[in-house]
Each structure stands twice: as C-alpha cells, then as structure tokens.
Design a protein around this motif. Structure first.
Motif, short mmCIF file in Angstrom:
data_model
loop_
_atom_site.label_atom_id
_atom_site.label_comp_id
_atom_site.label_asym_id
_atom_site.label_seq_id
_atom_site.Cartn_x
_atom_site.Cartn_y
_atom_site.Cartn_z
N GLU A 215 0.86 -1.18 0.00
CA GLU A 215 0.00 0.00 0.00
C GLU A 215 0.90 1.23 0.00
OE1 GLU A 215 -3.32 2.30 2.83
OE2 GLU A 215 -2.02 0.72 3.66
N CYS A 216 0.60 2.17 -0.86
CA CYS A 216 1.36 3.41 -0.91
C CYS A 216 0.46 4.58 -0.50
CB CYS A 216 1.93 3.66 -2.30
SG CYS A 216 3.22 2.47 -2.75
N PHE A 217 1.08 5.62 0.07
CA PHE A 217 0.36 6.76 0.63
C PHE A 217 0.64 8.00 -0.21
CE2 PHE A 217 0.87 3.74 3.92
CZ PHE A 217 -0.16 3.91 4.83
N GLU A 218 -0.35 8.90 -0.21
CA GLU A 218 -0.13 10.20 -0.84
C GLU A 218 0.72 11.07 0.07
OE1 GLU A 218 -3.72 12.08 -1.94
OE2 GLU A 218 -4.42 10.45 -3.22
N GLU A 219 1.58 11.85 -0.52
CA GLU A 219 2.43 12.73 0.28
C GLU A 219 1.62 13.96 0.70
OE1 GLU A 219 6.84 14.84 0.09
OE2 GLU A 219 6.09 13.61 -1.57
N THR A 220 1.72 14.31 1.99
CA THR A 220 1.04 15.49 2.53
C THR A 220 2.07 16.34 3.28
OG1 THR A 220 0.51 14.48 4.67
CG2 THR A 220 -1.03 14.09 2.87
N ALA A 318 11.77 11.24 8.80
CA ALA A 318 13.03 11.46 8.09
C ALA A 318 13.31 10.35 7.10
CB ALA A 318 14.17 11.57 9.11
N ASN A 319 12.82 9.14 7.39
CA ASN A 319 13.04 8.00 6.49
C ASN A 319 12.17 8.05 5.25
OD1 ASN A 319 15.07 6.62 7.77
ND2 ASN A 319 13.72 5.20 8.86
N GLU A 320 11.10 8.81 5.30
CA GLU A 320 10.12 8.79 4.21
C GLU A 320 10.64 9.57 2.99
OE1 GLU A 320 6.10 9.66 5.31
OE2 GLU A 320 6.32 8.71 7.27
N ARG A 321 11.51 8.90 2.27
CA ARG A 321 12.07 9.49 1.06
C ARG A 321 12.30 8.36 0.06
NH1 ARG A 321 16.10 9.14 4.84
NH2 ARG A 321 17.97 8.02 4.20
N ARG A 322 12.36 8.68 -1.19
CA ARG A 322 12.53 7.67 -2.23
C ARG A 322 13.95 7.75 -2.82
NH1 ARG A 322 8.01 5.16 -3.80
NH2 ARG A 322 6.01 6.00 -3.20
N GLU A 376 0.48 8.15 9.62
CA GLU A 376 -0.94 8.25 9.29
C GLU A 376 -1.83 7.55 10.32
OE1 GLU A 376 1.19 8.91 5.42
OE2 GLU A 376 1.43 7.63 7.19
N SER A 377 -1.28 6.64 11.08
CA SER A 377 -2.05 5.91 12.09
C SER A 377 -2.01 6.56 13.46
CB SER A 377 -1.52 4.47 12.20
OG SER A 377 -1.73 3.76 11.00
N GLU A 378 -1.28 7.64 13.57
CA GLU A 378 -1.18 8.32 14.86
C GLU A 378 -2.36 9.27 15.08
OE1 GLU A 378 0.45 6.79 16.89
OE2 GLU A 378 2.12 8.10 17.40
N PRO A 379 -2.75 9.47 16.38
CA PRO A 379 -2.07 9.02 17.60
C PRO A 379 -2.62 7.71 18.16
CG PRO A 379 -3.77 10.56 18.20
CD PRO A 379 -3.85 10.43 16.69
N LEU A 380 -3.52 7.04 17.44
CA LEU A 380 -4.17 5.88 18.02
C LEU A 380 -3.21 4.72 18.26
CD1 LEU A 380 -7.48 5.98 15.99
CD2 LEU A 380 -7.31 6.09 18.46
N TRP A 381 -2.32 4.49 17.30
CA TRP A 381 -1.48 3.30 17.41
C TRP A 381 -0.49 3.39 18.56
CZ3 TRP A 381 -0.44 -1.41 14.70
CH2 TRP A 381 -1.49 -1.82 13.88
#
Length: 811
Positions: A215-220, A318-322, A376-381
């Motif tokens: 699953e891939c996410f849109e960048e915001t 910081a890791n979210e880069r291609r 994207e799952s925060e703060p619940l997770w």
C-alpha cells in the motif's frame, strides 16, 4: 411471523392428576434425537494417535520441516526473489515418494480455480443476481481488479528445484500446489534436503485483496508518500501430512486458510537500506541494521513500564524518502513455528515494551510486545496497539498457556487483519484518524474499539492456530470461533462497557433463526454467512457453554487442558469435544449436536403457568373458597345487567317455589362436616398433615422447544413479597420429549411473575414468549434521514487530536 401463544394462569383448588407425556419415537438424524451419542457415529473411532479422552495417543506424530531462506525485495518493480533450502523430516509411519507444497500466490492467476470459480454474490455476500435478475452494472473496483489479474502476471514463478547435490528434481504444479517427486523413497525417521528458487509479483492489497501485498500513501504536509509492504504466503510452504487426512492438498480458494507443519526458520531479508523490518522470530543482526540509539531504546524497552519508541515518529518522517540505492539485510531466526511472515517500510514508527509472564515449561519469562505503524495511524497506534498486545497476552495466558515465543508484534498496513507466528497484520482502516479539509484529526469510538478488537483478535491467533495447530482449511471455527471466544473475554476485560461485535448471546440469535445457513461443521470454502458461522456462532456457543452449561470453573479447567494437550500439535474438533467432556465430567453430545451440527436455533416458549394449592379438607377453609367462587359467578356480566335493568327473578316473584335452600346459606358448615374432618385428621400421618398445613403451592409450567436446539431452562420467579428465585434446569429436562415439557416448581410463596432466560444467556431468538404474564415489549422509534458523511463524537464537539497524542484539544 408465528402466532405468539398467550400464557394463562389457572388456579386449582383440587388435587392434580397430571397426564404423562408419551415418549417420542427416536430416529437417526431426527432433530428430536437430541441426546443420542456422537461417539463412533459422527466422530471417528479413537486410535493410538488420538485417544477417546481427547488427548494425543502414544503413537501421535507430526512432520518437521525446516527452512533456510534468502529473499530480496525489488522495490521499484514490487517483486520478490527468493531461494529456500528445505529439510523435510518424515515422522509418519508412511513411506513418502513425493511431497506437496503450497503456492498460495497462484490463486491470483487468471486461470486459477479461485478466479475461475468466483460467483456474483458468492461467499456470503449479498446476492448479486438473485432469481436470475438481469445485471445492470459492475463496480469500477471489481472491474479494475479483474483487469489487473488478467494483465499483471501474478503467481509463483518456480525457476529451479534441485537436490542436495545440485541436481534438478522433477516437480508438477497443480493450481496452488506443487508436487515434488523424490528420487528415493523417504522412510520413517529419515530426512531429505533440497532447494527451491522462485519469484513473484506482489499484489496491491487494496485493489486485488488477499492476505499480503503493498500500500502506498499520498504525500502530505504532515506525512510522506512512501509504501508499506506486508509479506505473507510468500514462499513455497510444505503442505501438512497428518494421521487423519494424509496430504492436505486442497487448492487454496482464498478463504480456507492453512494447515502447516512446525519447523525452524533462518531467514535473510534484503530490502532498501532505510527500511525498518518486522518479522516472525528474533532479529539476529541488530548491530548491522539499527542505529546505536535504537539498540539502546530496544534494551530499555525490555524493563520499561510503558512502551518505548525504538524508531521515533521524527525518525520515521526522516526515512520517508525515495531513491535509496543501497540495500541492507535483516536476519531473523524463529524456532518451532508453522509459518513465517514479515513487513517492511521506511514509514515505520516502532515501539515496544517487555511483558513479564510465568514462563513455565519452555515459555520465556519476558515477551517483547511491539508495534510498527506509519504517522498516518497516529495518535491511536502509539496509545493503544502495544498495550492491546500486552493485554491479550495476559488474558490468553490465563485461559490457555504462557505465550511460547519471545516476541509478539502488531503491524499497520494494507491488510486489515491477519495472523502469523509472532507477527500480525492489523492495518487497513483500523486505527486511522479522520482528517477534515483543514487537516484537523479526530476519531470515533468505533475506530478506537475496532483497532483494539482487531489487535486482540490477531495476536490471539498466535495461540490459536499458530501454536494449537488446528486445520483451518477444514474447520474454520476451530481457529476463528475459539479465538473469537477468547477475544470476547479479553475485550470485556479491557474497559467497562466495551461493545464486542461477537460473543454476546443476544448478538447471534437473529442469525441462528435466519435462513440460508450451514452447520458450523462445514468446510471453510463452502460456508455462507461466513462471519456469523465461523466466528460469531461458535464463539457464542463457547460463551454459553462456559457461563450457562458448565460454569466457569469446569469450563476453564477443561479448556486449559485442551490447550495444553494440543500445544504445538494438530487437534481435530473431536479432540476438542472429547477433552471438554472428559475433563469437565459432563456429557455434552446434545450441545455439540445442536450448536455445531445443525442449523436449528434456540427458542423456548413459556406457554402456560398453572398454580396448584392443596385441598385442606377443612370445611371452614374450603367453604370460604367455594363462597369466593360463587361470588365471582354472581359478579359476571349477565347477572349484573339483569339487576341494573330491574329484572326480578321468578323465585322472588313467586315465593311459593322457595324452599330450605332458598332460605339458608349453601356454604354453611355443618356439624357432621366438622366431625368428618376431625376424624380424617386423626387418621392422617404427620407428614400428610404437615403438607396440608404448610401452605405449599405447586406451579406447573408448560414449555415448547420452538427452535429445535435443546438448552437448559433458566427461570426467574418473582414472588408477591418482592423476592426472587433464579432456577437453572439442566438441558436433560428435554430427554423424554425434546418438543414439549411440563416442569413443576414447589414453593411456600405466591408467584406473581416468571421470566425465561432473564440474563439473556442462551441466545433465545424470540423473547416475546419468555414471560408470565405476557408483557408489552418496549421499542424506541426514530425519524431520520440517511447520511453518508462519516462522523464521530469527537468531531461533533469540535475536539481534535494531534499525531503525537490522543488527548483532545478544542478547535
């Protein structure tokens, strides 16, 4: 809708002569034959592998399959390349000349049995073309899925199979199975080693479905646009070979899960260098893949009182880069597991906490509860996931056995709920807050409970079936139903008022009374209404068995014995049934037959209550009762209206017809009657006089079994003085006639009302006939307009959360 029987009360003042019901003629497979034994009829005969007690026998055996696997993820092509060296040990008393392996990814080939047999409205979904109606459309998502399956080349590519000397081995692919022909027979106690090379294209889970993928996410502004990979059913796995089935080589159609063998795994996972990887087993090379601060935090988490971030939200952002060209290899080892799964992403936040437990036997004293999830799952997770893992271990340990592995992990991602040894996929929409047009976050109570519930459920599956190794392909309820029962227990211990989806008897009664059902004991791929049949009904059956039939102490002892007996073994339903009966000391064949082998439901009707009081034979007392009856007659409608109209009786108009009885009270007690009574009292035994003087009342209650499933009859009697009495009548009350029974209740107090199943514990489908006297059923009606806009209480009150905290703030 059937007619509701009105319950009447009749008061009798004479001795009762009760007719005895004629015995019902019993026939095989007749629903009335509720107490016929299942042993040697529907259950296989005990043998040296499986005993009549429900325990493994002295000759019980199972296979051992060990794997050494190297896997590489090509992120750009979303493709996996793997090599596995398999050591297969034959512990069976049979000589094997071939082995079967599972190729589950082949279910996505356009010519697979799974794809070719898909039907409109099949699999328990709402009917698509009921009655042959003319189709008027197809959803865009369904069309896209079909096109991708046709075009994208999914499924395993087996590029080589070689023996220990590197020589090619013959193999045949049959749909989702691979048969490997052995050069030499594999005798009992011997092992064979060989290597399989393969690759396959990963599916996009949210489009194709399945139990794994990406699953891939849109960048915001708040989050990056990277992907999460959840990898399962990713390598050729040895099919099970058992004493009761031989080879378990039924094609995988997508629903019936897996019967697998235990073994040891050494797995090397090569991924982009900035990935964080979670997997079955224990990480073997943390010095090579984690930074020093991350290793220090992981050690700190072992003794912390609350979850510790191993990879912080800031580090994940910081890791979210291609574009990373370098690769890293994560090495894991897992011992005595029946499968292996993993997940990887540069988006992962990682938190963990050590959970202490009673590590008796070979179980560890400390288990690392861990969660991996995107921003994207925060703060619940970060608030609930690892805590839910911890709570699950505590509850399941109490019901079953200490958690046997060193780690228990919850992973967010595309798969909405799936389990593997030591790792579970709990992603999809679970636990992702809603984001409004201005970027504000909120979440609903249902979202919170959904997240907690799915984590409990999937972590619970590590016990059942990942340790108690049930055959999910044949008997889904042994996996899903037993685990949903335990999930219900854990949810009810999470917080007060937790609304569980399944387990409460009230929640299953409508399904049990519905049409289009199959018995619980139906093969997985053939079940309709899958959720209710495989999850809800068996879970509720076990709740009823624990709370109503056996009681907690007997049930818990028997269930714990079953769990311990079959830990790291492969039980059948019959092993479960026999263990529960043998350990509890209660014959339960009637219960298994009604709940697991039939589609009948529970509906007991309280048809009539008769109150009987004893004739004292004392004329002073009995004449008063007769006078009261006469007064009631005189107050009937016709005499009242005659008097109102001034009608004079013939006797009053003609006194000459009046005689002795006209002038004297007919209820006058004569001296002779008194003497006769006194004489009779003198001849009475003391116990007879005691009964007559006690004021005892005998109540006769008539019941009808409307639904077909025999069950205990639970009654609450309310008396004139306001007190109550709860009475539990065992199910054996139906043994002479499972359709109708009359039961007596003796008390010295006057009953004013009776309620059947007052605690709503038996899944009775129609409660309108559960009361004496009948009562009006209340209901709340609401005028509403349908709305498709999602909402939550938090959103309605303009309260918001941040990615870092579930604590609310006003907008």
């Amino acid at each position: 809708m059937r007619t509701i029987t009105m319950i009447a009360l009749a008061t009798a003042t004479a001795t009762f002569n009760v007719a005895v019901a004629q015995p019902v003629q019993q026939t095989v497979n007749d629903w009335q034959d509720a107490f016929r034994q299942l042993e040697d009829e529907d259950w296989p005969s005990p043998n040296r592998e499986r005993r009549a007690t429900g325990a493994p026998g002295p000759d019980y055996w199972q296979q051992q399959v060990d794997y050494d696997i190297d896997i590489r993820l090509d992120e750009e092509a979303r493709h996996l390349y793997g090599t596995e060296t398999v050591t297969y040990t034959n512990n069976a008393p049979d000589t094997l000349d071939f082995l079967w392996f599972l190729l589950d990814q082949n279910r996505f080939r356009p010519d697979s049995m799974a794809v070719m047999t898909e039907t409109v409205g099949g699999g328990g979904r709402s009917a698509g073309r009921a009655g042959g109606s003319f189709p008027d459309g197809i959803s865009a998502s369904a069309m896209r899925r079909r096109q991708m399956i046709e075009a994208d080349g999914y499924g395993f590519n087996i590029t080589g199979v070689t023996d220990a000397d590197g020589e090619p081995m013959d193999f045949t692919i049959v749909d989702t199975l691979l048969r490997l022909d052995l050069d030499d027979d594999l005798n009992t106690g011997d092992s064979v080693t060989f290597t399989i090379e393969w690759d396959y294209r990963l599916v996009e889970t949210q489009v194709i479905g399945g139990r794994a993928g990406w699953e891939c996410f849109e960048e915001t502004e708040d989050t990056g646009g990277d992907c999460i990979y959840q990898i399962a059913q990713w390598f050729p796995r040895a099919a099970a070979f058992s004493d009761y089935e031989g080879w378990h080589n039924k094609a995988f159609l997508g629903r019936g899960e897996f019967a697998l063998e235990f073994g040891d795994y050494d797995v090397s996972i090569r991924v982009p260098q900035d990935f964080i990887v979670s997997a079955t087993g224990v990480l073997q090379n943390p010095d090579e893949v984690l930074t020093e601060p991350q290793r220090d935090r992981l050690e700190e988490a072992r003794t912390s009182d609350e979850p510790v971030f191993i990879v912080t939200p800031a580090e994940a952002r910081a890791n979210e880069r291609r574009g990373t060209r370098s690769m890293a290899t994560w090495e894991f080892r897992a011992e005595n597991v029946r499968d292996f799964a993993w997940a990887g992403s540069r988006k992962f936040i990682w938190d963990a906490v050590g959970v202490e437990q009673d590590g008796r036997g070979d179980a560890p004293d400390l288990v690392m509860a861990m969660s991996f999830y995107p921003n994207e799952s925060e703060p619940l997770w970060s608030t609930f996931s690892t805590r839910a893992v911890e709570h699950t271990l505590d509850v399941y340990n109490e019901f079953a056995f200490p958690y046997p592995y060193p780690v228990a992990q919850s992973i967010a991602g595309p798969q909405g709920g799936m389990e593997y040894p030591m790792i579970t996929f709990n992603g999809g929409s679970y636990g992702r807050p809603m984001v409004d047009d201005d970027g504000n976050l909120s979440y609903s109570l249902g979202s919170k409970r959904g997240l907690i519930g799915v984590i409990i459920h999937e972590i619970g599956h590590i016990y059942f079936p990942m340790v108690v190794n049930t055959d999910e392909r044949q008997w889904t309820w042994m996996d899903e139903g037993i685990n949903t029962f335990l999930q219900f227990q854990a949810e009810q211990q999470w917080e007060e008022g937790f609304r569980s989806r399944r387990g409460d008897p009230d929640l299953i009664s409508a399904y049990m009374a519905s049409s289009n059902q199959m018995p619980i004991m139906t093969q997985s791929d053939s079940i309709v209404q899958f959720g209710s049949n495989a999850y809800g009904k068996p879970a509720t059956a076990l709740v009823v068995l624990r709370e109503t039939i056996l009681g907690r102490e007997l049930f818990d002892d028997a269930f714990r014995a079953y769990s311990e007996r079959w830990r790291f073994r492969r039980p059948t339903p019959y092993d479960f049934f026999r263990t529960m009966e043998e350990v509890s000391g209660v014959d339960l064949d009637w219960f298994w037959r009604g709940w697991f082998y039939s589609t009948d439901h529970v509906d007991i009707s309280l048809d009539r209550v008769i109150e009987g009081t004893f004739d004292t034979e004392d004329p002073a007392i009995e004449s008063l009762l007769e006078r009261a009856d006469d007064t009631e007659f005189r107050e009937n409608l016709t005499p009242q209206r005659n008097a109102a109209e001034g009608i004079v009786t013939y006797a009053d108009r003609n006194p000459e017809v009046q005689d002795f009885y006209s002038a004297n009270d007919p209820f006058t007690v004569t001296e002779r009657e008194r003497e006769a009574y006194e004489s009779a009292r003198e001849r009475m035994e003391d116990w007879e006089a005691e009964i007559l003087d006690s004021g005892t009342r005998v109540y006769y209650l008539d019941f009808t079994n409307e639904g077909g499933v025999v069950m205990p009859i639970i009654l609450e009697f309310t008396f004139a003085d306001g007190t109550t009495d709860l009475v539990r009548i065992p199910a054996e009350v139906w043994r002479y006639d499972p359709r109708n029974v009359t039961w007596t209740y003796v008390t010295d107090r006057q009953v004013v009302s009776v309620e059947l199943d007052p605690l709503r514990e038996t899944a009775d489908a129609d409660r309108t006939d559960n009361y004496y006297p009948p009562r009006i059923e209340p209901s709340r009606l609401e005028l509403y307009r349908s709305s498709s806009n999602p909402s939550s209480m938090m959103d309605d009150l303009d309260l918001r959360v941040t990615r870092d905290s579930v604590r609310t703030r006003p907008e």
